[in-house]
Design a protein around this motif. Structure first.
Motif, PDB file in Angstrom:
ATOM      1  N   GLY A   1      -1.524  11.624 -12.209  1.00 58.95           N
ATOM      2  CA  GLY A   1      -2.126  10.307 -12.765  1.00 58.95           C
ATOM      3  C   GLY A   1      -1.536   9.535 -13.809  1.00 58.95           C
ATOM      4  O   GLY A   1      -1.777   8.655 -14.190  1.00 58.95           O
ATOM      5  N   THR A   2      -0.113   9.884 -13.904  1.00 60.67           N
ATOM      6  CA  THR A   2       0.710   9.149 -14.897  1.00 60.67           C
ATOM      7  C   THR A   2       1.942   8.624 -14.114  1.00 60.67           C
ATOM      8  O   THR A   2       2.008   8.847 -13.107  1.00 60.67           O
ATOM      9  CB  THR A   2       1.358   9.908 -16.040  1.00 60.67           C
ATOM     10  N   MET A   3       2.395   7.439 -14.769  1.00 57.79           N
ATOM     11  CA  MET A   3       3.769   6.873 -14.205  1.00 57.79           C
ATOM     12  C   MET A   3       5.024   7.588 -14.666  1.00 57.79           C
ATOM     13  O   MET A   3       5.933   6.960 -14.494  1.00 57.79           O
ATOM     14  CB  MET A   3       3.773   5.448 -13.984  1.00 57.79           C
ATOM     15  N   GLU A   4       4.895   8.508 -15.335  1.00 59.67           N
ATOM     16  CA  GLU A   4       6.202   9.246 -16.001  1.00 59.67           C
ATOM     17  C   GLU A   4       7.221   9.653 -15.136  1.00 59.67           C
ATOM     18  O   GLU A   4       6.908  10.414 -14.445  1.00 59.67           O
ATOM     19  CB  GLU A   4       5.662  10.541 -16.938  1.00 59.67           C
ATOM     20  N   GLY A   5       8.195   8.948 -15.129  1.00 62.50           N
ATOM     21  CA  GLY A   5       9.537   9.390 -14.251  1.00 62.50           C
ATOM     22  C   GLY A   5       9.490   8.532 -12.986  1.00 62.50           C
ATOM     23  O   GLY A   5      10.514   8.591 -12.346  1.00 62.50           O
ATOM     24  N   VAL A   6       8.403   7.901 -12.823  1.00 59.79           N
ATOM     25  CA  VAL A   6       8.054   7.501 -11.436  1.00 59.79           C
ATOM     26  C   VAL A   6       9.186   6.258 -11.251  1.00 59.79           C
ATOM     27  O   VAL A   6       9.185   5.299 -12.247  1.00 59.79           O
ATOM     28  CB  VAL A   6       6.845   7.167 -11.161  1.00 59.79           C
ATOM     29  N   LYS A   7       9.944   6.053 -10.042  1.00 55.71           N
ATOM     30  CA  LYS A   7      10.720   4.980  -9.892  1.00 55.71           C
ATOM     31  C   LYS A   7       9.922   3.735  -9.367  1.00 55.71           C
ATOM     32  O   LYS A   7       9.145   3.802  -8.575  1.00 55.71           O
ATOM     33  CB  LYS A   7      11.758   5.382  -8.789  1.00 55.71           C
ATOM     34  N   MET A   8       9.877   2.732 -10.379  1.00 60.17           N
ATOM     35  CA  MET A   8       9.045   1.638  -9.933  1.00 60.17           C
ATOM     36  C   MET A   8       9.633   0.371  -9.274  1.00 60.17           C
ATOM     37  O   MET A   8       8.853  -0.554  -8.856  1.00 60.17           O
ATOM     38  CB  MET A   8       8.533   0.952 -11.469  1.00 60.17           C
ATOM     39  N   ASP A   9      10.894   0.685  -8.861  1.00 60.75           N
ATOM     40  CA  ASP A   9      11.386  -0.418  -8.172  1.00 60.75           C
ATOM     41  C   ASP A   9      12.427   0.072  -7.046  1.00 60.75           C
ATOM     42  O   ASP A   9      13.515   0.647  -7.348  1.00 60.75           O
ATOM     43  CB  ASP A   9      12.451  -1.209  -8.959  1.00 60.75           C
ATOM     44  N   ILE A  10      11.601   0.449  -5.735  1.00 59.72           N
ATOM     45  CA  ILE A  10      12.446   1.113  -4.787  1.00 59.72           C
ATOM     46  C   ILE A  10      12.300   0.359  -3.568  1.00 59.72           C
ATOM     47  O   ILE A  10      11.756  -0.776  -3.516  1.00 59.72           O
ATOM     48  CB  ILE A  10      11.540   2.250  -4.275  1.00 59.72           C
ATOM     49  N   THR A  11      13.093   0.629  -2.529  1.00 58.63           N
ATOM     50  CA  THR A  11      13.382  -0.165  -1.472  1.00 58.63           C
ATOM     51  C   THR A  11      12.241  -0.063  -0.582  1.00 58.63           C
ATOM     52  O   THR A  11      11.823   1.205  -0.237  1.00 58.63           O
ATOM     53  CB  THR A  11      14.556   0.217  -0.757  1.00 58.63           C
TER      54      THR A  11
ATOM     55  N   ALA B   1       0.762  -1.060   0.046  1.00 61.05           N
ATOM     56  CA  ALA B   1      -0.017  -0.182   0.157  1.00 61.05           C
ATOM     57  C   ALA B   1       0.918   1.268  -0.017  1.00 61.05           C
ATOM     58  O   ALA B   1       0.697   2.302  -0.621  1.00 61.05           O
ATOM     59  CB  ALA B   1      -0.879  -0.014   1.064  1.00 61.05           C
ATOM     60  N   PHE B   2       1.856   1.088   0.815  1.00 59.22           N
ATOM     61  CA  PHE B   2       2.825   2.347   0.665  1.00 59.22           C
ATOM     62  C   PHE B   2       3.548   2.626  -0.660  1.00 59.22           C
ATOM     63  O   PHE B   2       3.752   3.642  -1.205  1.00 59.22           O
ATOM     64  CB  PHE B   2       4.121   2.205   1.682  1.00 59.22           C
ATOM     65  N   GLN B   3       3.958   1.434  -1.416  1.00 60.43           N
ATOM     66  CA  GLN B   3       4.257   1.410  -2.620  1.00 60.43           C
ATOM     67  C   GLN B   3       3.458   2.291  -3.591  1.00 60.43           C
ATOM     68  O   GLN B   3       3.733   2.993  -4.494  1.00 60.43           O
ATOM     69  CB  GLN B   3       4.925   0.159  -3.280  1.00 60.43           C
ATOM     70  N   ASP B   4       2.123   1.786  -3.492  1.00 56.03           N
ATOM     71  CA  ASP B   4       0.997   2.360  -4.265  1.00 56.03           C
ATOM     72  C   ASP B   4       0.897   3.869  -4.150  1.00 56.03           C
ATOM     73  O   ASP B   4       0.967   4.689  -5.118  1.00 56.03           O
ATOM     74  CB  ASP B   4      -0.166   1.704  -4.301  1.00 56.03           C
ATOM     75  N   LEU B   5       1.053   4.135  -2.773  1.00 53.96           N
ATOM     76  CA  LEU B   5       0.773   5.736  -2.581  1.00 53.96           C
ATOM     77  C   LEU B   5       2.032   6.534  -3.240  1.00 53.96           C
ATOM     78  O   LEU B   5       1.810   7.582  -3.638  1.00 53.96           O
ATOM     79  CB  LEU B   5       0.752   5.797  -0.945  1.00 53.96           C
ATOM     80  N   TYR B   6       3.267   5.886  -2.931  1.00 50.98           N
ATOM     81  CA  TYR B   6       4.445   6.709  -3.331  1.00 50.98           C
ATOM     82  C   TYR B   6       4.383   6.859  -5.032  1.00 50.98           C
ATOM     83  O   TYR B   6       4.558   7.859  -5.302  1.00 50.98           O
ATOM     84  CB  TYR B   6       5.764   5.697  -3.107  1.00 50.98           C
ATOM     85  N   ARG B   7       3.901   5.838  -5.439  1.00 51.10           N
ATOM     86  CA  ARG B   7       3.758   5.835  -7.087  1.00 51.10           C
ATOM     87  C   ARG B   7       2.819   6.889  -7.497  1.00 51.10           C
ATOM     88  O   ARG B   7       2.971   7.674  -8.345  1.00 51.10           O
ATOM     89  CB  ARG B   7       3.311   4.656  -7.747  1.00 51.10           C
TER      90      ARG B   7
END
Length: 318
Positions: A306-316, A289-295
């Motif tokens: 509303g987009t994933m442009e530039g969003v890090k999809m693989d974080i710790t 849930a945290f990962q979803d909120l971060y994205r």
């Protein structure tokens, strides 16, 4: 005049600055931002931020956690004047929002000036990047360093940064690294590996949602732990956990009685067994849930919302 400050420990930032261990959060105090989570379903605040923050200062809170996004800094400034607390006794924190970060360094500088006017002060003790906006947060951070050199900020920090966002600052050649990272920390979202990495770098961790927005007060583990400490509430157990872990604890409430309750965390110690039980409350679902909120939030309110442009999809995560 207000009462004396809450007696509690303090932490040291990397330059030796004394940072209070407890603060008062002003999010959704007197004002609910339009894009806040569940904003549409929340009723209008019953008390102004001016009234609530004045109460917090009277109770003895001296760290005020503010932000451009919170929409109430002018009211906070009025409350400070009402309370009559000397500026040198306060620790004022603010954060610059995503929309301003996206607009560029000049907009960041202009927003700081507005925050200073609203809070009726000529400097901030700490100024944070609110979210690591892709392609923009590094330049915004560099601007904060310039503003620090100009004396308008005593210390620079970040908020909601994953470990990978922090590394991006280092890879950009920045040597004046964040003094603080403000993230959600509580037993239900205890990202031990991430926290340890930051602490090993000398970054002090500020906890928001320390009380999990009051949504876990009936949790059976919390209730059982609280039963071990006469006259201590679940909220105080959560606050004490934060303090004992060495995090900055930033509760918020619009009720003076709760402000007092939340601050009463320095007169008892949780046992090692109870700390271990609380540590174990973080679940895989909570991390996801945290990962979803971060994205969702790194681009929030920007042109990329509303987009994933530039969003890090693989974080710790943990």
């Amino acid at each position: 005049m207000s009462s004396s400050a809450i007696e509690g420990p303090s932490l040291s930032l990397r330059d030796g600055t004394v940072h209070p261990a407890i603060g008062f959060g002003t999010y959704k105090v007197g004002f609910v931002p339009a894009s806040a989570t569940a904003a549409a379903t929340e009723s209008a605040p019953q008390r102004s931020a001016r009234e609530c923050v004045k109460d917090a200062l009277d109770v003895g809170y001296r760290l005020l956690e503010c932000a451009e996004f919170y929409g109430n800094e002018e009211q906070v400034g009025l409350a400070i004047q009402d309370a009559g607390v000397n500026r040198k006794d306060l620790f004022l924190v603010s954060k610059v929002w995503t929309t301003t970060i996206e607009k560029g360094p000049d907009a960041v500088a202009a927003q700081l000036e507005k925050t200073l006017r609203d809070l009726q002060t000529d400097y901030l003790d700490l100024y944070l990047i609110h979210w690591p906006v892709p392609q923009h947060h590094v330049e915004a951070y560099k601007k904060l360093i310039e503003l620090k050199a100009a004396g308008k900020i005593k210390n620079v920090g970040v908020s909601n940064y994953a470990w990978e966002d922090y590394l991006e600052l280092k890879e950009a050649g920045i040597t004046d690294l964040p003094a603080v990272n403000q993230i959600e920390i509580n037993p239900f979202l205890y990202r031990k590996k991430t926290i340890q990495k930051f602490q090993e770098e000398g970054v002090v961790m500020q906890s928001y949602r320390s009380l999990r927005d009051g949504k876990q007060m009936e949790n059976h583990v919390l209730l059982d732990v609280a039963s071990h400490y006469p006259n201590k509430t679940v909220a105080q157990i959560l606050g004490r956990w934060c303090i004992q872990k060495g995090f900055v604890y930033i509760p918020k409430s619009v009720k003076k009685s709760r402000m007092i309750e939340n601050a009463q965390v320095f007169d008892f110690v949780l046992s090692e067994q109870d700390m271990t039980r609380l540590d174990a409350l973080t679940t895989t679902d909570n991390l996801n849930a945290f990962q979803d909120l971060y994205r969702k939030c790194v681009n929030r309110d920007t042109s990329k919302d509303g987009t994933m442009e530039g969003v890090k999809m693989d974080i710790t995560l943990d």
